[in-house]
Design a protein around this motif. Sequence first.
Motif, PDB file in Angstrom:
ATOM      1  N   SER A  59     -10.484  41.577  -5.584  1.00 19.37           N
ATOM      2  CA  SER A  59      -9.363  41.810  -4.661  1.00 19.37           C
ATOM      3  C   SER A  59      -9.882  42.456  -3.383  1.00 19.37           C
ATOM      4  N   LYS A  60     -10.851  43.388  -3.544  1.00 15.55           N
ATOM      5  CA  LYS A  60     -11.509  44.010  -2.391  1.00 15.55           C
ATOM      6  C   LYS A  60     -12.976  44.205  -2.744  1.00 15.55           C
TER       7      LYS A  60
ATOM      8  N   GLU B  99     -16.513  45.486  -6.754  1.00 13.20           N
ATOM      9  CA  GLU B  99     -15.204  45.903  -6.234  1.00 13.20           C
ATOM     10  C   GLU B  99     -15.381  47.195  -5.433  1.00 13.20           C
TER      11      GLU B  99
END
Length: 307
Positions: A147-148, A173
């Motif tokens: 996601s990041k 991450e």
Amino acid sequence: MSISAAQVKQLREMTGAGMMDCKTALTETGGDLEAAVDWLRKKGISKADKKSGRTAAEGLIGVASQGESAVMVEVNSETDFVARNDAFQDLVRNVASVALSTDGSVEAVAAADYPGTGKSVADSVTDAIATIGENMTLRRSAKLSVSKGTVATYVHNAVADGLGKIGVLVAVETEGSAEAAQNFGRQVAMHVAATSPLALTEAEVDPVAVAREKEIFSDQARQSGKPENIIEKMVEGRLRKFFEEVVLLKQAFVINPDLTVEQALKEAEKEIGAPATISGFLRFALGEGVEREESDFAAEVAAAAKQ
């Protein structure tokens, strides 16, 4: 039962044990190869910790990445000669690129549109078989996303950009520097290529594999004749060492063996500028787990001479 020379040869290659020891192990275990490996290990004759997958298929691993996702595909061919063919390399490169727009499963990749043809990947592979003249298969594919952060990639024994014999993806991450995370992730990917860990954490190691190791360690420890409470501590120590060998975060980092991968990640956070987590990894080695019949040329010649 009769134990064949081929069985003895295979066990020798897997364990490094002597021929007579291999024959005895196979006889004692009724010809069961895996049981014979365990029998040798319990006797202290073999140090093989696991069966090595024998590379028995040609072709290429293809890797592609975009943004916060990366994919790997394995496309097999019959010969290494074809793997060096420009048309085959283009095929694998395009299949990897297409896989980025899917969930990464073989089914989804095979059904996806192959660029510039109006056909699916599966149909395009079939067309390539007719053009190149050799059987080919899209054997497997996989995808990692964050996601990041970033998903770093590494290709070992590369024959061209993103194409080679071993491919690795490592997901990092973080909300920190994606570039710094990418640099560290690539180092970890190189580490994974070299060490082939079984799992990211202890909890993710296959319980069957842990139980098997524990049984072997226990049998080996009992041969020392020590009391049961001492044996228990010996087994705990051996299991701890086992996890250090097969769990990615517990392994000594090949870039700096004074640190574990987990400790190296903590050090890398200084460059990344924020907390970071390795959330997953994938490793493909060309042809692993695919068995190919090996002919004994001398035996074939001898058989032919008798006809």
